[in-house]
Motif scaffolding. Structure first.
Motif, short mmCIF file in Angstrom:
data_model
loop_
_atom_site.label_atom_id
_atom_site.label_comp_id
_atom_site.label_asym_id
_atom_site.label_seq_id
_atom_site.Cartn_x
_atom_site.Cartn_y
_atom_site.Cartn_z
N UNK A 1 0.83 -1.21 0.00
CA UNK A 1 0.00 0.00 0.00
C UNK A 1 0.87 1.26 0.00
N UNK A 2 1.94 1.24 0.81
CA UNK A 2 2.83 2.41 0.85
C UNK A 2 3.52 2.60 -0.50
N UNK A 3 3.96 1.51 -1.11
CA UNK A 3 4.62 1.57 -2.42
C UNK A 3 3.67 2.14 -3.46
N UNK A 4 2.47 1.58 -3.54
CA UNK A 4 1.50 2.00 -4.56
C UNK A 4 1.11 3.46 -4.37
N UNK A 5 0.93 3.86 -3.11
CA UNK A 5 0.51 5.24 -2.84
C UNK A 5 1.64 6.23 -3.14
N UNK A 6 2.87 5.85 -2.82
CA UNK A 6 4.00 6.76 -2.99
C UNK A 6 4.41 6.92 -4.45
N UNK A 7 4.20 5.88 -5.27
CA UNK A 7 4.60 5.96 -6.67
C UNK A 7 3.54 6.65 -7.53
N UNK A 8 2.34 6.75 -7.01
CA UNK A 8 1.23 7.28 -7.80
C UNK A 8 1.50 8.66 -8.40
N UNK A 9 2.12 9.62 -7.67
CA UNK A 9 2.33 10.96 -8.25
C UNK A 9 3.27 10.99 -9.45
N UNK A 10 4.13 9.97 -9.62
CA UNK A 10 5.09 10.02 -10.73
C UNK A 10 4.75 9.04 -11.85
N UNK A 11 3.60 8.38 -11.75
CA UNK A 11 3.22 7.44 -12.81
C UNK A 11 2.99 8.18 -14.12
N UNK A 12 3.44 7.57 -15.21
CA UNK A 12 3.32 8.18 -16.54
C UNK A 12 3.49 7.08 -17.57
N UNK A 13 3.62 7.46 -18.83
CA UNK A 13 3.88 6.46 -19.88
C UNK A 13 5.23 5.79 -19.67
N UNK A 14 6.14 6.49 -19.00
CA UNK A 14 7.50 5.97 -18.83
C UNK A 14 7.75 5.38 -17.45
N UNK A 15 6.83 5.54 -16.52
CA UNK A 15 6.93 4.89 -15.21
C UNK A 15 5.58 4.21 -14.93
N UNK A 16 5.59 2.89 -14.96
CA UNK A 16 4.35 2.12 -14.83
C UNK A 16 4.49 1.18 -13.63
N UNK A 17 3.41 1.05 -12.88
CA UNK A 17 3.42 0.17 -11.70
C UNK A 17 2.38 -0.93 -11.88
N UNK A 18 2.80 -2.18 -11.70
CA UNK A 18 1.91 -3.34 -11.80
C UNK A 18 2.08 -4.18 -10.55
N UNK A 19 0.97 -4.44 -9.85
CA UNK A 19 1.03 -5.34 -8.69
C UNK A 19 0.48 -6.70 -9.11
N UNK A 20 1.23 -7.75 -8.73
CA UNK A 20 0.82 -9.11 -9.03
C UNK A 20 1.07 -9.95 -7.78
N UNK A 21 0.01 -10.34 -7.11
CA UNK A 21 0.14 -11.11 -5.86
C UNK A 21 0.57 -12.53 -6.21
N UNK A 22 1.87 -12.75 -6.21
CA UNK A 22 2.46 -14.01 -6.66
C UNK A 22 1.90 -15.20 -5.88
N UNK A 23 1.88 -15.09 -4.55
CA UNK A 23 1.45 -16.23 -3.74
C UNK A 23 -0.04 -16.53 -3.90
N UNK A 24 -0.85 -15.50 -4.06
CA UNK A 24 -2.30 -15.72 -4.21
C UNK A 24 -2.60 -16.36 -5.56
N UNK A 25 -1.93 -15.90 -6.61
CA UNK A 25 -2.23 -16.41 -7.95
C UNK A 25 -1.53 -17.75 -8.21
#
Length: 598
Positions: free
Chosen positions: A329-353
């Motif tokens: 949650x901290x990672x996703x919230x903190x990276x949100x202001x700089x997201x753009x075409x050149x900075x993309x964030x993808x979360x994939x819950x490895x253990x759940x999937x």
């Protein structure tokens, strides 16, 4: 593809040296025909000079002689200098036609004969450092070349101008990946260019395969960043400058039909301030430090990545819930202001999937990132050395340790990229895959498994978990048992070994300096409890109390007083156990140079 020009004899590095150990000096004699001068090092002061002859040797002169293969550098401490030399090496492959060596033997040469005249306090300090120097000699994963810059990717090497390539290798080196940068400083000051051997920490593996009539050569290189180097539990997250722990650049190079292709991806701890201090529990709690600084630290980290790699796709593999979920949650919230075409964030819950056995479900992640990979391509040159494609973006993968889940994911991405490259140059047909070529598939899996093991051993002390899937393409009973053994091994190293190892790393990197020419700081003094706390002692007391309790219980039938005595011993066991649990951090092997960011 030849990325280097022939260096002049005066700038070539010495490949073999005869080390003479005299009572008052060390003499390095070049035996590779590149120079006639000898390097003389004083065993009293550590001063260095080039001389024309060996010291005169009488019949009573005592000396030792051995062959060494390079000087890693010089470590200057308060009462002396220490030369670190390569005593053994293995050739592990070639990088664009130049031999790559793995260090298999290190030796520390003390230049502290003046130790007899130093103060008692300095003697004590140097005695404490001797344990760290022993740990330094056991450093693993060091690689070097005498002829080519191993710190740079194929694409960056290709883009270098002739003038830059003509520089000495240490001048060309990427500072982030130059493991011995601090140790080279005294040699640089003395202008000993032929002794300045650049070293990286990581791995270098190579396989060859035949696909029809074509030969395919695949090389996999890991380059560990030294900015926040350390062990698993004592280096988490990022520092205030945005340098992430366990940051490793992985480059996969393919050569076939005269073409050379390369793809670079990176891994690194979640880039904000957080820690997980060992306290004897199996999984210590995560602690996010100075949450308000997370966006600034994260922005620094990603902007630095953009300068070096272009676009960045951040793949976050941590769990959605629990302590990992708070970090996500901290990672996703903190990276949100700089997201753009050149900075993309993808979360994939490895253990759940994927759970613990269904790693083939990573195809779901690939479907999410496929367009990005196709857009930013890979590096490709033809047999004339002409650039056909350029990699314009990278994938940054993380889990908690950036080891097990990360390696499985990176191997999947590497496989997809390699298949695309082989299709592009006509070795594979449309729709052809590595798995359709059993021998190639087997070797490729082993390549990535060994890559993950090397990175994991340097950071955690054990091979990677989930390695059986990377190695065999499926989970096996033996692999699960190996994971259990390695997990227990990590617990032991984290709690009882890694503190000293972390101090040794910091000492070698210059993160902690005890030089007469710099401000000298003494390791923090331990309190009364820290001075006498010993898990081994506590464990011995508990086992002893249990033994006496059992002996008393056996006698309780004949004398009720033994029953009371057994209860007393039981209480003693419980008391010590409770005390150790309550003061768990005190009973672990902690770095003496490490300070919490609290």
């Amino acid at each position: 593809m030849d990325e280097t020009t022939d260096a002049s004899p005066s700038s070539k590095l010495h490949t073999r040296l005869r080390l003479w150990e005299f009572p008052d000096s060390y003499i390095f004699e070049p035996i590779d025909g590149l120079a006639d001068l000898y390097l003389s090092v004083s065993r009293t002061s550590g001063t260095m000079n080039l001389v024309q002859d060996l010291p005169s040797r009488g019949p009573t002169t005592k000396h030792k002689v051995q062959t060494v293969y390079g000087v890693i550098g010089v470590l200057k401490l308060a009462v002396g200098s220490y030369f670190v030399v390569v005593t053994d090496r293995d050739c592990v492959g070639s990088y664009f036609g130049h031999a790559i060596f793995k260090v298999t033997g290190l030796k520390v040469l003390p230049c502290n004969n003046a130790h007899n005249t130093t103060s008692a306090e300095q003697k004590k300090m140097e005695s404490e450092f001797s344990e760290l120097l022993d740990a330094a000699e056991r450093t693993v994963g060091l690689h070097f070349s005498y002829d080519i810059n191993l710190t740079l990717s194929a694409q960056r090497l290709h883009d270098l101008g002739d003038e830059y390539r003509a520089l000495p290798l240490w001048r060309q080196a990427e500072p982030r990946f130059l493991w011995n940068a601090y140790l080279l400083e005294p040699l640089i000051e003395n202008k000993l260019n032929q002794y300045l051997l650049p070293v990286i920490q990581g791995s270098f593996q190579n396989i060859q395969a035949e696909v029809g009539s074509e030969k395919v050569n695949v090389t996999l290189i890991a380059r560990r960043c030294t900015r926040r180097i350390g062990t698993r539990m004592w280096r988490r997250g990022a520092d205030a400058e945005g340098y992430a722990a366990n940051f490793v650049e992985s480059e996969q190079i393919m050569q076939s039909k005269g073409f050379t292709a390369s793809y670079v991806q990176v891994r690194g701890s979640m880039p904000f301030l957080w820690e997980q201090i060992v306290d004897l529990t199996y999984k210590p709690s995560f602690d996010i430090v100075r949450q308000e600084e997370a966006p600034r630290v994260l922005e620094r980290h990603f902007h630095d990545l953009q300068k070096k790699y272009g676009a960045v796709l951040a793949v976050d593999l941590v769990n959605t819930g629990g302590g990992e979920g708070r970090l996500r949650e901290r990672y996703a919230k903190s990276i949100e202001p700089i997201l753009s075409e050149d900075i993309i964030y993808v979360h994939f819950d490895f253990h759940r999937v994927c759970g613990h056995i269904h790693f083939e479900r990573l195809s779901q992640l690939y479907d999410q990132i496929k367009d990005y990979l196709q857009k930013h391509k890979y590096f490709l040159v033809n047999d004339k050395g002409e650039k056909i494609e350029e990699q314009t973006g990278t994938v940054r993968t993380n889990c908690i340790d950036c080891l097990d889940r990360t390696n499985v994911t990176q191997s999947m991405i590497g496989r997809k990229i390699l298949e695309s490259q082989l299709q592009r140059i006509g070795v594979f047909g449309a729709g052809d895959t590595i798995s359709k070529h059993p021998a190639f598939d087997t070797n490729y899996k082993i390549l990535w498994a060994n890559h993950g093991d090397a990175i994991s051993i340097q950071y955690s002390g054990t091979p990677a978990l989930k390695g059986d899937f990377v190695r065999y393409g499926k989970r096996t009973t033996e692999g699960i048992l190996n994971d259990l053994r390695n997990a227990l091994g990590r617990y032991y190293f984290n709690n009882f070994v890694d503190g000293t190892k972390q101090d040794a790393m910091d000492l070698l990197q210059g993160h902690y300096m005890t030089s007469v020419s710099r401000d000298m700081a003494v390791p923090s003094k331990a309190g009364l409890l820290e001075s006498y706390a010993s898990f081994r002692l506590a464990f011995a007391l508990v086992m002893g109390a249990l033994m006496f309790m059992m002996m008393s219980l056996r006698q309780a039938r004949n004398d009720v007083r033994h029953l009371l005595l057994s209860l007393l011993w039981a209480g003693f066991c419980i008391g010590i156990t409770h005390f150790v649990r309550a003061n768990g951090r005190t009973f672990t092997n902690r770095p003496r140079f490490h300070k919490s960011r609290h």
